[in-house]
Design a protein around this motif. Structure first.
Motif, mmCIF file in Angstrom:
data_model
loop_
_atom_site.group_PDB
_atom_site.id
_atom_site.type_symbol
_atom_site.label_atom_id
_atom_site.label_comp_id
_atom_site.label_asym_id
_atom_site.label_seq_id
_atom_site.Cartn_x
_atom_site.Cartn_y
_atom_site.Cartn_z
ATOM 1 N N ALA A 23 -10.177 38.417 58.363
ATOM 2 C CA ALA A 23 -11.406 39.189 58.577
ATOM 3 C C ALA A 23 -11.970 38.952 59.976
ATOM 4 N N GLU A 24 -11.994 37.695 60.412
ATOM 5 C CA GLU A 24 -12.503 37.384 61.751
ATOM 6 C C GLU A 24 -11.667 38.079 62.826
ATOM 7 N N ASN A 25 -10.362 38.173 62.625
ATOM 8 C CA ASN A 25 -9.499 38.888 63.572
ATOM 9 C C ASN A 25 -9.916 40.350 63.685
ATOM 10 N N TRP A 26 -10.261 40.977 62.555
ATOM 11 C CA TRP A 26 -10.691 42.379 62.589
ATOM 12 C C TRP A 26 -11.971 42.545 63.398
ATOM 13 N N GLY A 27 -12.751 41.490 63.507
ATOM 14 C CA GLY A 27 -13.974 41.548 64.311
ATOM 15 C C GLY A 27 -13.712 41.894 65.769
ATOM 16 N N ARG A 28 -12.546 41.583 66.270
ATOM 17 C CA ARG A 28 -12.139 41.957 67.640
ATOM 18 C C ARG A 28 -11.400 43.296 67.653
ATOM 19 N N ILE A 29 -10.575 43.516 66.638
ATOM 20 C CA ILE A 29 -9.652 44.658 66.636
ATOM 21 C C ILE A 29 -10.351 45.977 66.302
ATOM 22 N N ILE A 30 -11.135 45.984 65.249
ATOM 23 C CA ILE A 30 -11.742 47.227 64.761
ATOM 24 C C ILE A 30 -12.602 47.911 65.821
ATOM 25 N N PRO A 31 -13.536 47.212 66.468
ATOM 26 C CA PRO A 31 -14.341 47.898 67.502
ATOM 27 C C PRO A 31 -13.484 48.427 68.655
ATOM 28 N N ARG A 32 -12.480 47.685 69.037
ATOM 29 C CA ARG A 32 -11.595 48.111 70.126
ATOM 30 C C ARG A 32 -10.861 49.405 69.778
ATOM 31 N N CYS A 33 -10.575 49.599 68.483
ATOM 32 C CA CYS A 33 -9.842 50.782 68.046
ATOM 33 C C CYS A 33 -10.755 51.949 67.657
ATOM 34 N N GLY A 34 -12.067 51.741 67.756
ATOM 35 C CA GLY A 34 -12.999 52.847 67.545
ATOM 36 C C GLY A 34 -13.800 52.833 66.263
ATOM 37 N N GLY A 35 -13.693 51.767 65.452
ATOM 38 C CA GLY A 35 -14.496 51.676 64.233
ATOM 39 C C GLY A 35 -15.760 50.869 64.472
ATOM 40 N N HIS A 36 -16.807 51.194 63.743
ATOM 41 C CA HIS A 36 -18.050 50.415 63.795
ATOM 42 C C HIS A 36 -17.986 49.426 62.629
ATOM 43 N N LEU A 37 -17.701 48.176 62.936
ATOM 44 C CA LEU A 37 -17.555 47.168 61.891
ATOM 45 C C LEU A 37 -18.926 46.770 61.354
ATOM 46 N N GLU A 64 -9.486 59.065 61.278
ATOM 47 C CA GLU A 64 -8.061 59.342 61.487
ATOM 48 C C GLU A 64 -7.622 58.904 62.886
ATOM 49 N N ALA A 65 -8.457 59.144 63.906
ATOM 50 C CA ALA A 65 -8.134 58.707 65.270
ATOM 51 C C ALA A 65 -8.084 57.179 65.338
ATOM 52 N N TYR A 66 -9.014 56.519 64.652
ATOM 53 C CA TYR A 66 -9.042 55.053 64.576
ATOM 54 C C TYR A 66 -7.747 54.534 63.949
ATOM 55 N N ARG A 67 -7.332 55.139 62.836
ATOM 56 C CA ARG A 67 -6.105 54.696 62.150
ATOM 57 C C ARG A 67 -4.890 54.833 63.060
ATOM 58 N N ALA A 68 -4.828 55.907 63.835
ATOM 59 C CA ALA A 68 -3.709 56.108 64.760
ATOM 60 C C ALA A 68 -3.711 55.018 65.835
ATOM 61 N N ARG A 69 -4.883 54.681 66.386
ATOM 62 C CA ARG A 69 -4.960 53.620 67.399
ATOM 63 C C ARG A 69 -4.618 52.268 66.791
ATOM 64 N N LEU A 70 -5.077 52.039 65.571
ATOM 65 C CA LEU A 70 -4.833 50.766 64.891
ATOM 66 C C LEU A 70 -3.336 50.517 64.699
ATOM 67 N N LYS A 71 -2.584 51.561 64.390
ATOM 68 C CA LYS A 71 -1.137 51.418 64.161
ATOM 69 C C LYS A 71 -0.381 50.997 65.410
ATOM 70 N N THR A 72 -0.948 51.274 66.580
ATOM 71 C CA THR A 72 -0.266 50.914 67.826
ATOM 72 C C THR A 72 -0.867 49.679 68.488
ATOM 73 N N ASP A 73 -1.927 49.125 67.914
ATOM 74 C CA ASP A 73 -2.585 47.956 68.498
ATOM 75 C C ASP A 73 -1.774 46.697 68.163
ATOM 76 N N PRO A 74 -1.286 45.955 69.167
ATOM 77 C CA PRO A 74 -0.453 44.772 68.891
ATOM 78 C C PRO A 74 -1.163 43.712 68.033
ATOM 79 N N GLU A 75 -2.425 43.448 68.310
ATOM 80 C CA GLU A 75 -3.141 42.436 67.521
ATOM 81 C C GLU A 75 -3.386 42.939 66.096
#
Length: 114
Positions: A23-37, A64-75
Motif C-alpha cells: 500500500a505504501e508503494n502505491w502512495g508513490r505510484i498512483i499519483p504519478r500515473c494520474g490517480g488521486h489516492l 482507463e488512461a490511468y490503468r494504461a499508464r500503470l501497466k507500463t510503470d516499472p515500479e
C-alpha cells in the motif's frame, strides 16, 4: 473527483506488514500515473483480513488512461509482482462509486460549534 474506485482486499492476516508495504508503494505510484489516492486502510479492530484502497478519478476515461499508464510503470509492475510472489492478497474486488455532493470532505464540528 467524480468517481472513486473502491478496492476491497481479503488479505492474509499473517502478512499484514507485507500488505502495508504494498500500500505504501502505491502512495508513490498512483499519483504519478494520474490517480488521486484517497488512501489505503488496514484492519484495526474486528475483522483482521479485510483492507481497503480508494482511488478517485475525474471520469471513467481518466481511470482507463490511468490503468494504461500503470501497466507500463516499472515500479507499479514490480509492486504487482511482489504481491503475486508473496501471495498476501487472497481476493480483490473493485467497485466504482460516486460521491454524494454535500456529504464528502465536511470537517468535524468542534463541541462549541454545535
Amino acid at each position: 473527483m467524480s468517481i472513486t474506485c473502491l478496492i476491497r482486499y481479503q488479505i492474509d492476516p499473517f502478512q499484514r506488514e507485507a500488505f502495508k508495504t504494498y500500500a505504501e508503494n502505491w502512495g508513490r505510484i498512483i499519483p504519478r500515473c494520474g490517480g488521486h489516492l484517497v488512501g489505503y486502510f488496514l484492519p484495526h479492530e474486528g475483522t483482521n483480513d479485510v483492507a481497503w484502497g480508494l482511488i478517485a478519478f475525474d471520469s471513467l476515461a481518466a481511470y482507463e488512461a490511468y490503468r494504461a499508464r500503470l501497466k507500463t510503470d516499472p515500479e507499479g509492475r514490480a509492486n504487482f509482482a511482489m504481491a503475486q510472489t508473496l501471495r498476501f492478497i487472497l481476493r480483490e474486488e473493485r467497485s466504482f462509486v460516486e460521491t454524494v455532493k454535500g456529504t464528502f470532505g465536511i470537517p468535524a464540528m468542534q463541541a462549541h460549534d454545535a
